[in-house]
Structures are given as structure tokens and as C-alpha cells.
Design a protein around this motif. Structure first.
Motif, mmCIF file in Angstrom:
data_model
loop_
_atom_site.group_PDB
_atom_site.id
_atom_site.type_symbol
_atom_site.label_atom_id
_atom_site.label_comp_id
_atom_site.label_asym_id
_atom_site.label_seq_id
_atom_site.Cartn_x
_atom_site.Cartn_y
_atom_site.Cartn_z
ATOM 1 N N GLY A 156 0.812 -1.211 0.000
ATOM 2 C CA GLY A 156 0.000 0.000 0.000
ATOM 3 C C GLY A 156 0.842 1.256 0.000
ATOM 4 N N LEU A 157 0.270 2.360 0.496
ATOM 5 C CA LEU A 157 0.953 3.648 0.509
ATOM 6 C C LEU A 157 2.101 3.634 1.510
ATOM 7 N N PRO A 158 3.327 3.971 1.076
ATOM 8 C CA PRO A 158 4.438 4.066 2.036
ATOM 9 C C PRO A 158 4.163 5.127 3.084
ATOM 10 N N ALA A 159 4.616 4.901 4.292
ATOM 11 C CA ALA A 159 4.408 5.858 5.381
ATOM 12 C C ALA A 159 4.996 7.208 5.001
ATOM 13 N N GLU A 160 4.191 8.280 5.158
ATOM 14 C CA GLU A 160 4.642 9.626 4.814
ATOM 15 C C GLU A 160 3.911 10.630 5.691
ATOM 16 N N GLY A 174 -5.549 -3.001 0.872
ATOM 17 C CA GLY A 174 -6.832 -3.575 1.253
ATOM 18 C C GLY A 174 -7.424 -2.974 2.508
ATOM 19 N N GLY A 175 -6.737 -1.988 3.109
ATOM 20 C CA GLY A 175 -7.219 -1.395 4.345
ATOM 21 C C GLY A 175 -7.622 0.054 4.162
#
Length: 523
Positions: free
Chosen positions: A202-206, A227-228
Motif C-alpha cells: 500500500g501507501l508508504p508511510a509519509e 486492502g485497508g
């Protein structure tokens, strides 16, 4: 009569004490039902300040003020012009939609305010400083490289840093004057994989925001597990350089990305935002408690009612406002609620050439609304809003098109199009990704009224385009626009006043006013 009034007063007191009117007496989320994403917030004494993202708009990095965390008003912008480039100027067919300047970091240190941001458009990290955030001028600094989603941080030892990155979170030390990365220092990886507490993929932590409380360092990031939903992850360390341990702090309704703010009485809140359809990304407040040195957001990571904060009084005139275009000598040419789509050409607009009117003059040829210069915009607000204007079209030229719009990639317009000596009503619906034109009647008068009614509640996301020949009887034109938030523009829909030419330059349209209402019945 006095007995009746006394009885009524007792009834009101009874109902208030039993919570019947509680909903009217306390704040509700979203705190601002409008596009105010990527917030960064500070408290100075009893006053709160917040910066946000407006990307390709000019001026940019809006600064808002509140005394209660709920009711906000615009007080400044960090810059008038981010960069003087073809992309920011809408020149040579270029633009910078969805780029411009991104998530800012707002800090207060030793009597000075700092706003830092970064830009793929300019290729730089930018820092703006002032000692008077509401009325002062801003000192401008910039340096390379671009530090993505950074958090400006002044440590207790006087050293200054930026924490930044996506997935892999890094630390860079800056010069003491925040003019660039300190020579001789190297970037350090603080957290190899900040996604880990919420799962990989999913989206990398930023969206890093770093805080120091009671000797410990707290780093907030957003993740979006595959999926979350959008999730708040918090890492904690005893030392700036780590090691850091992390955990999920909040996961509900996709409300995420932000940080911590404290109140004078010791209470803490997390300021976050939520993707809310076509109106944009809207701010939320979440109460914070503490357990074993960790911030607990809401009820174990779930939303809870906002008790203890005053009710909101509405977004007008603090965030959006009507404008009669009447100016006193000392008044600014445009109130802070207005922003231009990209950099404007100051020679081609005026609020003084005709008293009580905004004049938009054409200075070049354009064939597409999204490349047209000098579109003047305001946010839309939810759950419903209406924007309206009246145009004097007597000085428009062959090929000109002027009117009222909904600005986003899948835009909508209603206006007057001039063809030869004929002026025709036109509505354009680009809701499906390509413009579909509906023509109305030819006009035989110099003035015309336009209105756009927006409904955002329950993600209805529709806009109706309406006109009037006399300001009394209104008729719809074209089809309702199905609004959709698109990543290429990365911004909630905005009302826009526009005028552009396709054949001849020098024509102009005069806008008598712009009115905005949060009530569809206000017609």
C-alpha cells in the motif's frame, strides 16, 4: 407575560441540563467542512495557528487562526508566488495541477514563525519566516534537494532538523538559520520501514510530523495498508536519532495524517483529515489521552464525540466569503478568501477600473478552461453551498467566454460565449472527463446572473448550473455536474470566476459581486 417568559426560561434550562441541546453546544467533525488538507498546527499562548496545502494556487500556503481549535479564519499566506515558471504561469500549454507546494510544516521558535514546504514544481525545499504571522512580511529561503513531506524540528539543544521521506524515514540536520542542509552532515535513516506497524504494501508511510513531549520524541505518519484504510502510525523514541518503536494509533473512517496540539488546560487533540469526496480533504479533531507514555487517539483508535469544545459558527467569512468588490483605499485588492488558479497576470485584472466590480480582461488566446489565465477561485463548503454572480458582458469580444465555474479536472462552467455579434448562454459539463457543451438562448442584454448549487452531503457530489435574466426568475441550463475528486488536480472543487479569449484579445467582463451561501434555499 413575565410568568410565561420565566416558565420558558426554566424549560430551556431543563432541556440544556439534560443534553437535549448538547449537539448545538459542542463541536462536531469535520471541524472545517472544506478542502484544508495536510494541516500543521501550533499554539502560541492562547492562540492556535494552522497551515495547509493549496498546491497550484497563488498566493500559497494559507495560514489560519483560531482561539478554540474549532472556529478558524484566514490571516495570511506564506508566499505570493512560489516560482515564476511556465508551469506556474500556465504558459506554453504547461501547468502544475496537483503539484505546486505540498504539505507544510509550521513552527514557532524564539519569537519567530517558520513555515516550510517543498515543491516538485520548483525542485526545492522552501522556508518562510516572519515575526508577525498575521501582518508581517515573510523572509524567503530555499534550498535543494526536495525533502518530501518533511517536518521542521527545533531540538532543545538549539540544533534544527528536518524529518522526511516515504516508507523509509530520514533525518537531515540544517544550518542554524534554516537556509539549507548543514555542510559536513549526512542524512540518517531513522526508521527503515515506517509502514511495519500497519503491515507492508500500500501507501508508504509519509506525512511526517515530529514532536517532543516530556523528553520523548513522537513521530506521526500516515500509512494506507493494502486492502485497508488510511491509518495513523506513531513511533516513539528516547533520543532523536532513535531507536524508534511504533504502533497503530488510529484507524477509523480513513481519518489520518496530522499531529498533536495541546490546549492551555493540558488537554491534547490530534488534528487529522479525511478524504471526503468532491469537496476535498476535510479536517477532523480527535481527543487524545495518554497511556504508558503513548498517545491514545479517540476510543482505542476509534472516533468519539467532540465534547468539551465549542460549537462551530460556520465557515463564513473566515474561510469563504461573499465579495461586493467594493474597496476602501487601505483595503487589500482581494480578501484572503480568494486565490488565483496558478500565477495571475496582474495587468489583466482590476477592482479599481470600475468601482464595485472585478474586471477580468483577456490578454492572450486560450482554447481550454484549464489553461486559461486569471481564474479567481474560492473553496466550496459542505454539506451544501451556493455560489452566484452577475456579469456585465457588454465589452466582451468575438470568441470570448466568461462566467462562473466549478474548478477541478472534471470541471463545469456556465457563462456567455461570444460568436460574431451573438452572445449565447453556454453550460459545459466535463464530469465524465471530456467537455460536453449545452447551448442556451442568445442574449439581447448586457447583464446576466449565474448561480451554481452544490450538494456534498452523503457524497452526493452534484452541482446544478442556473441562470437568470433578471435576478428573480432562475432556470437550469445543461445537466447536473457529477463532481469527482481526481488525483491529477488533488484538490476539492472550487468556485471560479473566469474570462478567456479564443479569437481576439482586449475584451473584458465585469463581475458585480460574488455571493456564497451555505443554504440552498437562499435564492
Amino acid at each position: 407575560m413575565k410568568r410565561i417568559m420565566a416558565f420558558v426560561a426554566l424549560v430551556i434550562v431543563f432541556f440544556m441540563s439534560n443534553g437535549v441541546f448538547a449537539q448545538q453546544q459542542t463541536a462536531v467533525n469535520p471541524i472545517i467542512y472544506a478542502d484544508v488538507p495536510d494541516m500543521s498546527m501550533i499554539r502560541v499562548g492562547n492562540t492556535y495557528y494552522m497551515s495547509s496545502t493549496t498546491m497550484h494556487m497563488s498566493p500559497g500556503v494559507p495560514i489560519m487562526k483560531s482561539t478554540d481549535l474549532v472556529n478558524w479564519k484566514l490571516v495570511s499566506y506564506a508566499y505570493d508566488t512560489l516560482a515564476n515558471t511556465n508551469t506556474m504561469n500556465l504558459e506554453d500549454g504547461k501547468n502544475t495541477y496537483g503539484k505546486g507546494s505540498w504539505a507544510s510544516s509550521l513552527r514557532y521558535h524564539k519569537g519567530a514563525f517558520y513555515v516550510s514546504t517543498f515543491s516538485a514544481t520548483s525542485g526545492k525545499t522552501h522556508v518562510y519566516t516572519t515575526r508577525d504571522i498575521e501582518k508581517g512580511s515573510w523572509k524567503v529561503l530555499s534550498f535543494r534537494p526536495v525533502l518530501h513531506d518533511h517536518s521542521l524540528f527545533f531540538d532543545d539543544d538549539g540544533r534544527v532538523y528536518m524529518v522526511f521521506g516515504a516508507g523509509k524515514i530520514r533525518l537531515a540536520e540544517l544550518n542554524s538559520d534554516v537556509s539549507g542542509i548543514k555542510p559536513g552532515t549526512k542524512e540518517q535513516v531513522l526508521i527503515e520501514n515506517a509502514n511495519e506497524p500497519s503491515g507492508n504494501g500500500g501507501l508508504p508511510a509519509e506525512g511526517s510530523q515530529l514532536f517532543k513531549l516530556n523528553g520523548k520524541y513522537y513521530l506521526f505518519n500516515i500509512t494506507w495498508p493494502k486492502g485497508g484504510m488510511r491509518t495513523v502510525v506513531v513511533h516513539r523514541a528516547d533520543h532523536l536519532r532513535g531507536p524508534y518503536e511504533g504502533r497503530i494509533a488510529f484507524q477509523d473512517f480513513g481519518v489520518a495524517q496530522g499531529g498533536l496540539i495541546d490546549m492551555p488546560d493540558g488537554r491534547y487533540y490530534a488534528y487529522l483529515f479525511r478524504d471526503y469526496g468532491a469537496v476535498g480533504r476535510v479536517p477532523y479533531l480527535v481527543p487524545v489521552s495518554w497511556q504508558d507514555g503513548w498517545p491514545v487517539l479517540g476510543d482505542a483508535g476509534k472516533l468519539v464525540p467532540l465534547t468539551g469544545l465549542p460549537a462551530g459558527t460556520g465557515l463564513m467569512p473566515g474561510i469563504v466569503a461573499s465579495d461586493e468588490f467594493l474597496r476602501t483605499k487601505k483595503a487589500p485588492a482581494l480578501p484572503l478568501v480568494w486565490q488565483w488558479n496558478h500565477n495571475p497576470d496582474p495587468k489583466l485584472w482590476s477592482v479599481t477600473q470600475r468601482k464595485g466590480y472585478l474586471r477580468l480582461t483577456t490578454g492572450r488566446l486560450d482554447t481550454h478552461f484549464l489553461q486559461a489565465k486569471n481564474t479567481l477561485t474560492q473553496r466550496t463548503i459542505g454539506p451544501v453551498c451556493v455560489g452566484s454572480t452577475m456579469l456585465d458582458i457588454s465589452k466582451m469580444k468575438d470568441g470570448d467566454f466568461a462566467g462562473l465555474s466549478m474548478l477541478q479536472k472534471n470541471y463545469g462552467q456556465i457563462g456567455v460565449q461570444v460568436s460574431g455579434n451573438t452572445k449565447v448562454l453556454v453550460m459545459i459539463d466535463a464530469g465524465a472527463g471530456r467537455p460536453i457543451e449545452t447551448k442556451g438562448d442568445a442574449l439581447h442584454q448586457d447583464k446576466i446572473y449565474f448561480k451554481i448549487e452544490c450538494e456534498f452531503g452523503n457524497l452526493k457530489d452534484t452541482a446544478n448550473f442556473i441562470y437568470s435574466l433578471d435576478g428573480v426568475i432562475w432556470k437550469a441550463l445543461g445537466t447536473p455536474l457529477k463532481m469527482s475528486y481526481t488525483l491529477p488536480h488533488f484538490m476539492g472543487y472550487r468556485f471560479g470566476l473566469f474570462n478567456y479569449a479564443s479569437k481576439h484579445v482586449g475584451g473584458y467582463a465585469d463581475f458585480d459581486y460574488f455571493h456564497i451561501s451555505d443554504n440552498l434555499d437562499n435564492k
